[in-house]
Design an enzyme around this catalytic site. Structure first.
Site, PDB file in Angstrom:
ATOM      1  N   SER A   6      -4.350   9.919  -3.223  1.00 36.70           N
ATOM      2  CA  SER A   6      -3.062   9.791  -2.529  1.00 36.70           C
ATOM      3  C   SER A   6      -2.091  10.786  -3.138  1.00 36.70           C
ATOM      4  O   SER A   6      -1.751  10.680  -4.324  1.00 36.70           O
ATOM      5  CB  SER A   6      -2.517   8.374  -2.691  1.00 36.70           C
ATOM      6  OG  SER A   6      -1.129   8.386  -2.416  1.00 36.70           O
ATOM      7  N   HIS A  31      -5.443  11.686   1.091  1.00 30.41           N
ATOM      8  CA  HIS A  31      -4.708  10.553   1.647  1.00 30.41           C
ATOM      9  C   HIS A  31      -3.209  10.867   1.643  1.00 30.41           C
ATOM     10  O   HIS A  31      -2.624  11.156   0.599  1.00 30.41           O
ATOM     11  CB  HIS A  31      -5.000   9.312   0.799  1.00 30.41           C
ATOM     12  CG  HIS A  31      -4.426   8.046   1.327  1.00 30.41           C
ATOM     13  ND1 HIS A  31      -5.042   7.298   2.315  1.00 30.41           N
ATOM     14  CD2 HIS A  31      -3.294   7.377   1.017  1.00 30.41           C
ATOM     15  CE1 HIS A  31      -4.310   6.229   2.575  1.00 30.41           C
ATOM     16  NE2 HIS A  31      -3.240   6.254   1.804  1.00 30.41           N
ATOM     17  N   ASP A  33       0.522   9.485   2.612  1.00 30.30           N
ATOM     18  CA  ASP A  33       1.303   8.273   2.889  1.00 30.30           C
ATOM     19  C   ASP A  33       2.602   8.636   3.593  1.00 30.30           C
ATOM     20  O   ASP A  33       3.487   9.253   2.999  1.00 30.30           O
ATOM     21  CB  ASP A  33       1.596   7.543   1.581  1.00 30.30           C
ATOM     22  CG  ASP A  33       0.338   6.924   0.987  1.00 30.30           C
ATOM     23  OD1 ASP A  33      -0.302   6.135   1.691  1.00 30.30           O
ATOM     24  OD2 ASP A  33       0.011   7.242  -0.169  1.00 30.30           O
ATOM     25  N   MET A  35       5.930   7.225   5.103  1.00 26.64           N
ATOM     26  CA  MET A  35       6.797   6.033   5.056  1.00 26.64           C
ATOM     27  C   MET A  35       8.141   6.364   5.690  1.00 26.64           C
ATOM     28  O   MET A  35       8.675   7.457   5.470  1.00 26.64           O
ATOM     29  CB  MET A  35       7.022   5.617   3.604  1.00 26.64           C
ATOM     30  CG  MET A  35       5.727   5.410   2.830  1.00 26.64           C
ATOM     31  SD  MET A  35       6.067   4.820   1.166  1.00 26.64           S
ATOM     32  CE  MET A  35       4.419   4.851   0.457  1.00 26.64           C
ATOM     33  N   HIS A  64      -1.962   7.833   6.531  1.00 24.11           N
ATOM     34  CA  HIS A  64      -1.669   6.392   6.523  1.00 24.11           C
ATOM     35  C   HIS A  64      -0.199   6.207   6.924  1.00 24.11           C
ATOM     36  O   HIS A  64       0.698   6.514   6.149  1.00 24.11           O
ATOM     37  CB  HIS A  64      -1.961   5.885   5.095  1.00 24.11           C
ATOM     38  CG  HIS A  64      -1.562   4.467   4.828  1.00 24.11           C
ATOM     39  ND1 HIS A  64      -1.500   3.954   3.550  1.00 24.11           N
ATOM     40  CD2 HIS A  64      -1.209   3.444   5.646  1.00 24.11           C
ATOM     41  CE1 HIS A  64      -1.125   2.688   3.595  1.00 24.11           C
ATOM     42  NE2 HIS A  64      -0.932   2.352   4.861  1.00 24.11           N
ATOM     43  N   MET A  66       3.054   4.143   7.485  1.00 21.78           N
ATOM     44  CA  MET A  66       3.750   2.890   7.116  1.00 21.78           C
ATOM     45  C   MET A  66       5.123   2.989   7.751  1.00 21.78           C
ATOM     46  O   MET A  66       6.124   3.333   7.099  1.00 21.78           O
ATOM     47  CB  MET A  66       3.847   2.771   5.582  1.00 21.78           C
ATOM     48  CG  MET A  66       2.534   2.360   4.930  1.00 21.78           C
ATOM     49  SD  MET A  66       2.461   2.817   3.183  1.00 21.78           S
ATOM     50  CE  MET A  66       1.867   4.485   3.341  1.00 21.78           C
ATOM     51  N   MET A 135      -5.037  -2.991   2.182  1.00 25.15           N
ATOM     52  CA  MET A 135      -4.061  -2.711   1.124  1.00 25.15           C
ATOM     53  C   MET A 135      -4.319  -3.650  -0.055  1.00 25.15           C
ATOM     54  O   MET A 135      -4.435  -4.865   0.119  1.00 25.15           O
ATOM     55  CB  MET A 135      -2.629  -2.926   1.626  1.00 25.15           C
ATOM     56  CG  MET A 135      -2.125  -1.913   2.637  1.00 25.15           C
ATOM     57  SD  MET A 135      -2.278  -0.185   2.145  1.00 25.15           S
ATOM     58  CE  MET A 135      -1.339  -0.152   0.609  1.00 25.15           C
ATOM     59  N   PHE A 141       4.952   2.063  -2.573  1.00 27.31           N
ATOM     60  CA  PHE A 141       5.062   2.849  -3.802  1.00 27.31           C
ATOM     61  C   PHE A 141       3.697   3.053  -4.441  1.00 27.31           C
ATOM     62  O   PHE A 141       2.821   2.177  -4.332  1.00 27.31           O
ATOM     63  CB  PHE A 141       5.986   2.136  -4.799  1.00 27.31           C
ATOM     64  CG  PHE A 141       7.356   1.887  -4.242  1.00 27.31           C
ATOM     65  CD1 PHE A 141       8.333   2.883  -4.262  1.00 27.31           C
ATOM     66  CD2 PHE A 141       7.654   0.674  -3.625  1.00 27.31           C
ATOM     67  CE1 PHE A 141       9.581   2.663  -3.697  1.00 27.31           C
ATOM     68  CE2 PHE A 141       8.908   0.440  -3.059  1.00 27.31           C
ATOM     69  CZ  PHE A 141       9.872   1.444  -3.098  1.00 27.31           C
ATOM     70  N   GLY A 142       3.561   4.195  -5.126  1.00 31.48           N
ATOM     71  CA  GLY A 142       2.382   4.419  -5.943  1.00 31.48           C
ATOM     72  C   GLY A 142       2.548   3.709  -7.279  1.00 31.48           C
ATOM     73  O   GLY A 142       3.637   3.221  -7.610  1.00 31.48           O
ATOM     74  N   ASP A 173      -6.866   0.604  -0.734  1.00 32.66           N
ATOM     75  CA  ASP A 173      -5.748   1.463  -1.153  1.00 32.66           C
ATOM     76  C   ASP A 173      -4.745   0.677  -1.995  1.00 32.66           C
ATOM     77  O   ASP A 173      -4.152  -0.290  -1.508  1.00 32.66           O
ATOM     78  CB  ASP A 173      -5.075   1.991   0.132  1.00 32.66           C
ATOM     79  CG  ASP A 173      -3.875   2.896  -0.132  1.00 32.66           C
ATOM     80  OD1 ASP A 173      -3.640   3.275  -1.289  1.00 32.66           O
ATOM     81  OD2 ASP A 173      -3.182   3.229   0.861  1.00 32.66           O
ATOM     82  N   GLY A 174      -4.548   1.142  -3.235  1.00 32.95           N
ATOM     83  CA  GLY A 174      -3.496   0.583  -4.076  1.00 32.95           C
ATOM     84  C   GLY A 174      -4.006   0.109  -5.426  1.00 32.95           C
ATOM     85  O   GLY A 174      -4.848  -0.790  -5.494  1.00 32.95           O
ATOM     86  N   GLY A 175      -3.555   0.753  -6.485  1.00 31.71           N
ATOM     87  CA  GLY A 175      -3.885   0.309  -7.843  1.00 31.71           C
ATOM     88  C   GLY A 175      -5.338   0.521  -8.234  1.00 31.71           C
ATOM     89  O   GLY A 175      -5.837  -0.145  -9.151  1.00 31.71           O
TER      90      GLY A 175
HETATM   91  C1  DX5 Z   1       1.100   2.563  -1.217  1.00 28.62           C
HETATM   92  C2  DX5 Z   1       0.283   3.714  -0.681  1.00 28.62           C
HETATM   93  C3  DX5 Z   1      -0.861   4.096  -1.554  1.00 28.62           C
HETATM   94  C4  DX5 Z   1      -0.458   4.493  -2.936  1.00 28.62           C
HETATM   95  C5  DX5 Z   1      -1.657   4.541  -3.817  1.00 28.62           C
HETATM   96  O1  DX5 Z   1       2.030   2.199  -0.275  1.00 28.62           O
HETATM   97  O2  DX5 Z   1      -0.247   3.399   0.587  1.00 28.62           O
HETATM   98  O3  DX5 Z   1      -1.656   5.091  -0.931  1.00 28.62           O
HETATM   99  O4  DX5 Z   1       0.204   5.719  -2.972  1.00 28.62           O
HETATM  100  O5  DX5 Z   1      -1.237   4.897  -5.085  1.00 28.62           O
HETATM  101  P1  DX5 Z   1      -1.773   4.168  -6.390  1.00 28.62           P
HETATM  102  O6  DX5 Z   1      -3.229   4.498  -6.497  1.00 28.62           O
HETATM  103  O7  DX5 Z   1      -0.939   4.804  -7.445  1.00 28.62           O
HETATM  104  O8  DX5 Z   1      -1.540   2.697  -6.234  1.00 28.62           O
HETATM  105 ZN    ZN Z   2      -1.817   4.740   1.441  1.00 30.20          ZN
END
Ligand code: DX5
Ligand code: ZN
Length: 215
Positions: A6, A31, A33, A35, A64, A66, A135, A141-142, A173-175
């Site tokens: 991402s 990827h 994002d 937003m 992606h 959002m 998700m 947020f990352g 996706d996420g963490g």
């Molecule tokens: C969150 C995003 C993710 C995020 C992933 O809203 O959709 O793609 O950036 O980042 P990490 O891997 O740092 O959680």
């Molecule tokens: Zn994402």
């Protein structure tokens, strides 16, 4: 296992070099994002910047959304010809219509579920999409912590896909990091997104290999 870094966690002051570096490091998709500051409390990038990303990339884009107005944003990004364009089921009154629209534009449609959204909402959609994105953080947020309940959700989605003989891939996706990737692979995930884990590492190649379970 495919890995989609991402770019939300990339150095935006150095974006071209970052894209080239993750492509060389062996990622499978990029990827992106998007937003809108309404669906999620953050605002990221639009088609002008994503076009620059696409030009620097030697790997396909995985966009992606959002956003609140999915069709408006889909029409901004479809001309960039990503591999996948995914949108949130929580924010779309007519998901089947939008899936059809994305496919007619030569792009693979995918649907995204927030952590709280049950997979039974996919019952009449699963055979129409090329990807389901689960998700594993609240979007926006990352760098957030992985929600471990998504491992069981991934397993249940894999069962649903097999039972319905659907062809779609599972993306999470996420963490995501080198520690939770093995559990997600075992549960049936096909593509893992990782932002902070890859971009904060000393070696993008090693971080990608760790998620792919190649040591
Ligand atoms: C969150 C995003 C993710 C995020 C992933 O809203 O959709 O793609 O950036 O980042 P990490 O891997 O740092 O959680
Ligand atoms: Zn994402």
């Amino acid at each position: 296992m495919y890995v989609a870094p991402s770019i939300l966690s990339a150095d935006f002051g150095n974006l071209k070099a970052e894209i080239e570096a993750i492509c060389e490091a062996g990622c499978d998709l990029i990827h992106v994002d998007v937003m809108d500051g309404h669906f999620v409390p953050n605002l990221t990038i639009g088609p002008v910047v994503v076009n620059a990303v696409a030009k620097a990339a030697t790997k396909p884009l995985d966009i992606h959304l959002m956003v609140e107005n999915n069709t408006f944003f889909a029409d901004l990004f479809l001309p960039l010809k990503p591999k996948f364009l995914t949108f949130h089921i929580e924010e779309e009154k007519h998901p089947l219509r939008l899936i059809d629209h994305i496919r007619k534009n030569g792009v693979s449609p995918g649907i995204v579920l927030n952590p709280h959204t049950p997979i039974n909402s996919l019952e009449y959609i699963i055979n129409e999409v090329d990807m389901v994105l689960l998700m594993s953080v609240n979007p926006g947020f990352g760098g957030q912590s992985f929600m471990p309940q998504v491992i069981e959700k991934t397993r249940a989605l894999r069962e649903m896909i097999d039972k319905k003989n659907a062809k779609c891939l599972i993306e999470v996706d996420g963490g995501i990091n080198g520690l939770n990737a093995p559990d997600l692979e075992e549960a049936g995930a096909d593509i893992l997104v990782a932002g902070n884990y890859i971009f904060s590492s000393n070696s993008y190649e090693q971080a990608i290999r760790a998620i792919k379970l190649e040591f």
